[in-house]
Write an enzyme that holds these catalytic residues in place. Sequence first.
Site, PDB file in Angstrom:
ATOM      1  N   CYS A   1       0.793  -0.983  -0.417  1.00 66.74           N
ATOM      2  CA  CYS A   1       0.072  -0.292   0.072  1.00 66.74           C
ATOM      3  C   CYS A   1       0.716   1.265  -0.448  1.00 66.74           C
ATOM      4  CB  CYS A   1      -0.674   0.165   1.243  1.00 66.74           C
ATOM      5  SG  CYS A   1      -1.911   1.478   1.214  1.00 66.74           S
TER       6      CYS A   1
ATOM      7  N   CYS B   1       1.182   3.486   3.349  1.00 66.01           N
ATOM      8  CA  CYS B   1       1.451   2.410   4.352  1.00 66.01           C
ATOM      9  C   CYS B   1       2.735   2.970   4.747  1.00 66.01           C
ATOM     10  CB  CYS B   1       0.667   0.963   4.637  1.00 66.01           C
ATOM     11  SG  CYS B   1      -0.514   0.839   5.037  1.00 66.01           S
TER      12      CYS B   1
ATOM     13  N   ASN C   1     -12.377  10.852  -1.281  1.00 67.44           N
ATOM     14  CA  ASN C   1     -13.288  10.749  -2.429  1.00 67.44           C
ATOM     15  C   ASN C   1     -13.396   9.036  -1.694  1.00 67.44           C
ATOM     16  OD1 ASN C   1     -12.934  12.038  -3.555  1.00 67.44           O
ATOM     17  ND2 ASN C   1     -11.263  12.627  -4.066  1.00 67.44           N
TER      18      ASN C   1
ATOM     19  N   GLY D   1     -13.956   8.968  -7.598  1.00 62.55           N
ATOM     20  CA  GLY D   1     -12.309   8.885  -8.446  1.00 62.55           C
ATOM     21  C   GLY D   1     -11.567   8.349  -7.536  1.00 62.55           C
TER      22      GLY D   1
ATOM     23  N   THR E   1      -8.572   6.285  -5.937  1.00 61.87           N
ATOM     24  CA  THR E   1      -7.434   5.835  -6.481  1.00 61.87           C
ATOM     25  C   THR E   1      -6.041   5.273  -5.611  1.00 61.87           C
ATOM     26  OG1 THR E   1      -5.864   8.448  -6.706  1.00 61.87           O
ATOM     27  CG2 THR E   1      -7.725   7.059  -9.175  1.00 61.87           C
TER      28      THR E   1
ATOM     29  N   HIS F   1      -6.755   3.720   0.366  1.00 62.71           N
ATOM     30  CA  HIS F   1      -6.099   3.767   1.836  1.00 62.71           C
ATOM     31  C   HIS F   1      -6.616   5.369   1.903  1.00 62.71           C
ATOM     32  CE1 HIS F   1      -2.257   3.881   5.475  1.00 62.71           C
ATOM     33  NE2 HIS F   1      -3.523   4.622   5.808  1.00 62.71           N
TER      34      HIS F   1
ATOM     35  N   HIS G   1      -7.874   8.660   2.819  1.00 65.35           N
ATOM     36  CA  HIS G   1      -6.912  10.535   2.608  1.00 65.35           C
ATOM     37  C   HIS G   1      -7.628  11.345   3.082  1.00 65.35           C
ATOM     38  CE1 HIS G   1      -6.948   8.304  -1.139  1.00 65.35           C
ATOM     39  NE2 HIS G   1      -7.051   9.875  -1.243  1.00 65.35           N
TER      40      HIS G   1
ATOM     41  N   HIS H   1      -7.919  14.389   1.478  1.00 61.04           N
ATOM     42  CA  HIS H   1      -7.855  15.859   0.842  1.00 61.04           C
ATOM     43  C   HIS H   1      -7.902  17.159   1.244  1.00 61.04           C
ATOM     44  CE1 HIS H   1      -7.104  14.107  -2.289  1.00 61.04           C
ATOM     45  NE2 HIS H   1      -7.979  13.237  -2.455  1.00 61.04           N
TER      46      HIS H   1
HETATM   47  P1  AMP Z   1      -7.833   9.738  -4.542  1.00 59.46           P
HETATM   48  O1  AMP Z   1      -8.036  10.134  -6.302  1.00 59.46           O
HETATM   49  O2  AMP Z   1      -9.344  10.529  -3.586  1.00 59.46           O
HETATM   50  O3  AMP Z   1      -8.152   8.615  -4.020  1.00 59.46           O
HETATM   51  O4  AMP Z   1      -6.013  10.905  -3.988  1.00 59.46           O
HETATM   52  C1  AMP Z   1      -5.660  10.088  -4.295  1.00 59.46           C
HETATM   53  C2  AMP Z   1      -4.211  11.322  -4.430  1.00 59.46           C
HETATM   54  O5  AMP Z   1      -3.321  10.193  -3.941  1.00 59.46           O
HETATM   55  C3  AMP Z   1      -3.914  11.867  -5.424  1.00 59.46           C
HETATM   56  O6  AMP Z   1      -4.637  13.005  -5.504  1.00 59.46           O
HETATM   57  C4  AMP Z   1      -2.624  12.118  -6.181  1.00 59.46           C
HETATM   58  O7  AMP Z   1      -2.018  13.000  -6.595  1.00 59.46           O
HETATM   59  C5  AMP Z   1      -1.730  11.841  -4.654  1.00 59.46           C
HETATM   60  N1  AMP Z   1      -0.804  10.715  -4.801  1.00 59.46           N
HETATM   61  C6  AMP Z   1      -0.424  10.119  -5.024  1.00 59.46           C
HETATM   62  N2  AMP Z   1       0.895   9.086  -4.932  1.00 59.46           N
HETATM   63  C7  AMP Z   1       1.031  10.214  -4.198  1.00 59.46           C
HETATM   64  C8  AMP Z   1       2.808  10.188  -3.990  1.00 59.46           C
HETATM   65  N3  AMP Z   1       3.760   9.795  -4.214  1.00 59.46           N
HETATM   66  N4  AMP Z   1       2.737  11.482  -2.866  1.00 59.46           N
HETATM   67  C9  AMP Z   1       2.065  12.127  -2.806  1.00 59.46           C
HETATM   68  N5  AMP Z   1       1.205  12.080  -3.983  1.00 59.46           N
HETATM   69  C10 AMP Z   1       0.041  11.132  -4.238  1.00 59.46           C
HETATM   70 ZN    ZN Z   2      -2.079   1.168   3.531  1.00 61.01          ZN
END
Ligand code: AMP
Ligand code: ZN
Length: 113
Positions: A3, A6, A86, A92, A94, A97, A99, A101
């Site tokens: 992950c 993680c 999200n 959306g 992606t 885990h 988080h 925003h």
């Molecule tokens: P979500 O689409 O809500 O799952 O948000 C995932 C977010 O993680 C997106 O805004 C990505 O730009 C961000 N993201 C993906 N990989 C990384 C990373 N290595 N460091 C910081 N942010 C990341």
């Molecule tokens: Zn995780």
Amino acid sequence: MSCLFCRIAEGSIPASKVYEDDEMVAFHDIHPQAPLHVLVVPRAHVATLNDLSPEHDAMVGRLQRRAAAIAAASGYGESGFRTVMNCNADAGQTVFHIHLHLLAGRSLAWPPG
Ligand code: AMP
Ligand code: ZN
């Protein structure tokens, strides 16, 4: 462990961290969608909002309060900011885990796209 968040939380993948404690880390999003775009991430692996249980309630509250504190410390407490989580495909998501925003520094459209 596969992950991404993680691994960022444990420090094995670098991130631009702005806050961390025993429970959470916060770091700049790698593809910022606003002048301030920070992700507030619990160290505990929870895949989606659908996987939260009552034991997580206080933690989720602390994620929100930490986001507000980061916004305030960055000068956006009064001008305003948005927090959003999200969940799954239509929102959306992606990274699976959870988080939070934190977006600030420009006028944010409503309704969101
Ligand atoms: P979500 O689409 O809500 O799952 O948000 C995932 C977010 O993680 C997106 O805004 C990505 O730009 C961000 N993201 C993906 N990989 C990384 C990373 N290595 N460091 C910081 N942010 C990341
Ligand atoms: Zn995780």
